[in-house]
Structures are given as C-alpha cells and as structure tokens.
Design a protein around this motif. Sequence first.
Motif, short mmCIF file in Angstrom:
data_model
loop_
_atom_site.label_atom_id
_atom_site.label_comp_id
_atom_site.label_asym_id
_atom_site.label_seq_id
_atom_site.Cartn_x
_atom_site.Cartn_y
_atom_site.Cartn_z
N THR A 123 0.85 -1.19 0.00
CA THR A 123 0.00 0.00 0.00
C THR A 123 0.88 1.24 0.00
OG1 THR A 123 -0.10 -0.05 2.43
CG2 THR A 123 -1.88 -1.14 1.23
N ASP A 124 0.28 2.36 -0.27
CA ASP A 124 1.01 3.63 -0.27
C ASP A 124 1.12 4.13 1.17
OD1 ASP A 124 2.28 5.93 -0.96
OD2 ASP A 124 0.49 6.95 -1.74
N GLY A 125 2.01 3.49 1.93
CA GLY A 125 2.16 3.84 3.33
C GLY A 125 1.02 3.29 4.17
N PHE A 126 0.78 3.93 5.33
CA PHE A 126 -0.29 3.52 6.23
C PHE A 126 -1.58 4.17 5.75
CE2 PHE A 126 3.50 2.82 8.67
CZ PHE A 126 3.23 1.68 9.42
N VAL A 127 -2.57 3.34 5.45
CA VAL A 127 -3.80 3.82 4.82
C VAL A 127 -5.02 3.37 5.61
CG1 VAL A 127 -2.74 3.80 2.52
CG2 VAL A 127 -3.98 1.78 3.32
N ARG A 128 -6.18 3.94 5.24
CA ARG A 128 -7.46 3.58 5.88
C ARG A 128 -8.41 2.92 4.89
NH1 ARG A 128 -9.12 3.02 10.42
NH2 ARG A 128 -11.10 4.07 10.02
N SER A 129 -7.96 2.62 3.71
CA SER A 129 -8.83 2.07 2.66
C SER A 129 -8.83 0.54 2.70
CB SER A 129 -8.36 2.54 1.28
OG SER A 129 -9.01 1.83 0.26
N GLU A 130 -10.02 -0.05 2.92
CA GLU A 130 -10.15 -1.51 2.90
C GLU A 130 -9.72 -2.08 1.56
OE1 GLU A 130 -13.92 -3.07 3.91
OE2 GLU A 130 -13.98 -2.20 5.92
#
Length: 605
Positions: free
Chosen positions: A461-468
Amino acid sequence: MVAPRAPAAGRGMSSTEQESLLANWRAAWPLALADWSRFTRLQDPRLCASSVEAAKEGLTGSFAMIRLADQRVVIDLPQVQRLGLQDHAREILAHEIGHHVLAPATATDHARLLARIHRALPTLEAHAPMVANLYTDLLINDRLQRQCGLRMADIYRRLATSASGSSPLWQLYMGIYEQLWQQPAGSLGGPALEAADLRGDAWLGARVIRTYAGEWMEGASRFSALLLPHLLETISDARVDALMDTRHAGRGSQPVGLERLEEDELAPVLHPALDPRITGEEDAGAADEVAEDALPARALGHGQTREPFEYGEILRAAGLDMDPQQFAVRYYRERALPHLIRFPVSPQPQTQELELEGLEPWEPGDPLDAVDWLQTLMQSPTVVPGVTTVQRVMGPAPGNEPANEPIDLDLYVDSSGSMPDPQQDTSWLTLAGAVIALSALRAGARVQATLWSGKQQCLHTDGFVRSEDDILKVLVGYFGGATAFPIHRLRSTYAQRPVAARAVHILHISDDGITTMFEQDERGNSGWDVAAQALRAGRAGGTMALNLYSPLPASLVGAKGWTADLLRAREQGWDIHVVRDMTDLLAFARDFSQRHYQSLGGAGQ
C-alpha cells in the motif's frame, strides 16, 4: 420470453407508432403490477423507442430484461413490434415484474440459484445462467397463465408459427409448457406425440415446476439435471439464447453470503425421475434407490466454504463484470467479516481540553470570527478595530477522561511459491491478514500492507492507509516465486519515523522463509539491525505467525539454521507463534487482538 435476431441497430418506429405503443404500454404497467399484488411497487419501466436506446440500457439479444441493482424493467419496443407482440404489453410486463417479485427477486437469491445450478451441470457450468433463466421463466409464466388468466400461451404460440427448426432443448422446453397448460402436443413447438422420450422429460419438467413452486431454490438442481443431457445435444439455439432476460440481471449489484455453502447445496443432485416427491414412490425401497442413483456431489472446497475461483464463477454468471482480483477482494472481505475483532487501543494519560486563559488584542488580519464581541463591547461601546477589539486566548488543560489511541498495523504477508494463490484457492495467510487488518481499521488504526516473495517481488500500500480496498488488493495478490524478505521496506518505514507518530505493531505471516529478513540488505546493512530499529521505532512490539513443522526449542543450545535464527529473533523481542496447520492462522487472527485487549485491561473491547 423469446426473440429472433435483433434488427439493424438504430432502426426505430414512426413517431405515430411510437406514441401509440408507448401509451398502451404505460397504461399496462399498473395492471401488470396488480397481477402480483396491489401493493407491488417498482420504478417505472424503461420503454425504449429504438434498439440503440435499449442497447444503452444494456439490453441486447432480447426484447426485455431486468436489472436487480436498481429494480428496473427494460423493454425494446421496436423488437416487440417486429415480433408481433405489441398487444401483449400486460403479459410481458407482468413477466418481467415476476423476476423482481418471485424469482430470482434479489441479487443474493439470483446468485444462490446459480450456485445450485452450477453444481448440477458438471462440465457445462457455463450454461448455468441460461438454465436459471429458463427455470425462473417457467415458474413465473405458469403462475401468470393459471392464476392471473394472462395469455402467456398465446405468446409462445405466435412465436412457434414464426420460427423454423428447433433443437431438442427448445422442444423439451416448449413441451414443459404444453404439459403445464394442457396444450395439444406440438402446438407451442414442443415434441410430437411419437417423441416419447422428450415428452416423458417434458412431463418430469412440468412436475418439477408444480412440485417445487413454493421451494423453487430446492427444485433448481432437479430441473438442471433434467436439462443436462439435452444441453449436451444442443450446440447453440438462437431462440433459447434470446430467452435470457436475466442475462445481466446482477450487474452492479451486491450479493452477499456466497462465500459459504448452504446445507441443501451439499445434498445429492437428483434427477427428477429419481425424486420420490415427483414420481410418487414414497416407499423405503424407492428412497434407497434414489440415494444410490443420485448424481455424485462434486468436491466443493474445504469444509463449508467455497473456494475463491468458485465464488468468482458464480458472481460472473450472475452478471457481475469484475476481474479475478476484485472477486477475490469481495471473497476475503466476506470470509473475514464474521471474525472481526476491534484492534487494541492504548490508553493515553488524559485528553487535552481547551480552557480560557485570558484576552489579547484583536488586530486587522486576524480571523474575523475570533473577535470576542461581548468582551469588546464591555470595554467600550464604540468599536475601533485594532484598538478596542479583543479575542480570547485558549490553552490546553488536562481533561477528565482518558483518551484512546489506536495502534497502527504494519503487516507483511509471504507470497512465495510455498503459498497458495488466494485468487484460486483459500489462502489462510490472506484470510488471517484480512481479519486483523479490517479489525485494525474498525478501531480507527491505519494499516500498511506488504506482500512479498523473491527479490524485486514486492507489492504494498502507499504507506499507512485507511482504505479496505487498497489493503485487500495487496493481500489477494500473488507472486509464487522465491523467498527474499523486502528488508528495504522495513528499513525505509522506520529509518526516520517521527517520535510523535503513532505506535505501530509489526506483524509477519509466513513460514521459515521469514528468516531472510535477517540477511544483509542491498546496502550491506545487517537485517538484524534493521529489525531491531523497526521494533524500537514502532514502540508497540512485533509478532511472527509462522507455519512450521514443529515447535521451536526452548534454548539456542544445539539449534542450527533457521531454527537458531528464530530463537535469536525471539530474544530480540519478536513474539513468535507457531501454527502446525495453515487453517490455524484463522484462530490466531482472532486470538491476536484478544490477547492485546486483555493485556490492556479490556480497553477497546
């Protein structure tokens, strides 16, 4: 419903014909709704004045279709007129409404129906959507003909006179209607009197429709078994293809609950001739014979769940236009949902609240809404900006309640050749990662997911994300290559992590290949140093869930190879959990958060 080949695109009706036909069909709509119930409510149908307009709605190859996503009926009126069916508005509309009201009714039931038919058509699973359409048409038309008195037989009688040639499948299907409605043999295009085998199958088909009218989901496999040998004899039949008004019914819909097999799906697939409810042979001997002669059940994955490829095949048959990755994302999300546990949160000393510390001058250039007008007017009734205007000065103060801050998750999942492809077979690594990652998101945490295999084989992922979706798209990927942990990812994540950043728990799901994390990186740095720095900067510990053949020994004495590396990693601070079977990873995923909650005195539960 049936239609011949579509006419040339763009060919429409005259304006007078169009207005008259539209008026008649609009007037028939409320009558068709009432044929099901006076309480039936659906959006008005899309009555298309040209085939081009119908194609834009997604209707091709037939003159009618339904969409379950928005509960719509779409009609190609020029096609209707070319077939000479313009006087059957009520019948056609009532039929399409029946798909919304009776069968399949919902996107989920549409997919459930296809799952049963899919299983009953070994090697011919691609025909499941067509068989489902034929089956539900029979259920709907029989009710409309017998209970509502509509002229459904006249529609097929007219179509029979306007077509030449027929396949065994078409003759059987029309023969079922002739049996249901007591029509003369061949009047609707069914088999002639001398075709005893086809007429016998038509009788069985009619019995399936009547016997299972109230349990049509259960009857679907019987109907499919009846059609199976005739599908083998039929290469293609344009008229049968044109019956498919539910061809793309599920497009854009969200069927749920399909990752698990239902109990009745595991029952033997019976041919109607072997079903005591149809034949009337209720004695014990007949029942034993049915059990022995039933079509064998095809292996359907582990336990009571489908495999990802089967899940994708069913949704694709339902009309969902998605790629294998998207199907896999939906599959693992549904598999994970029942197991989600909120990720632990760590209590901070106290919340910070703002309180008034005093006043200071408000000057031009400061935000206008910062002016404290009450205090300004108390100082002078004459307001002089920058002279008499004041604003409040607020400062932080400890609150009364502790603040909860979620722990972010840095997840690394092994995708080397020893691991299954999650888009084809159930990957317990992917499922465990999904359970923990989605639990973390529920608690408000951010997640960084990394999938790895050999050198240069790394997806993240593009770093730490909130997208499931972003996280699951990484987890359902697959490399199947060599084994080389991406040390550079771990190094770059924690090399200069700010002290004020959230605490992070680092989680690895792998096997003994995780020890490649301790080798030298491309810069010559020691993997042991990189791992130690990650633990220090993350501040919330690290865990390894590893599929190993045997438990780790208690001491380094005599340990060699990867065993020695893992024991050293334990001493470095990694919490190592050994699972003997990949399926145990699901239990680990659930217990992982519970252990953390308990260590925090139940915070976040």
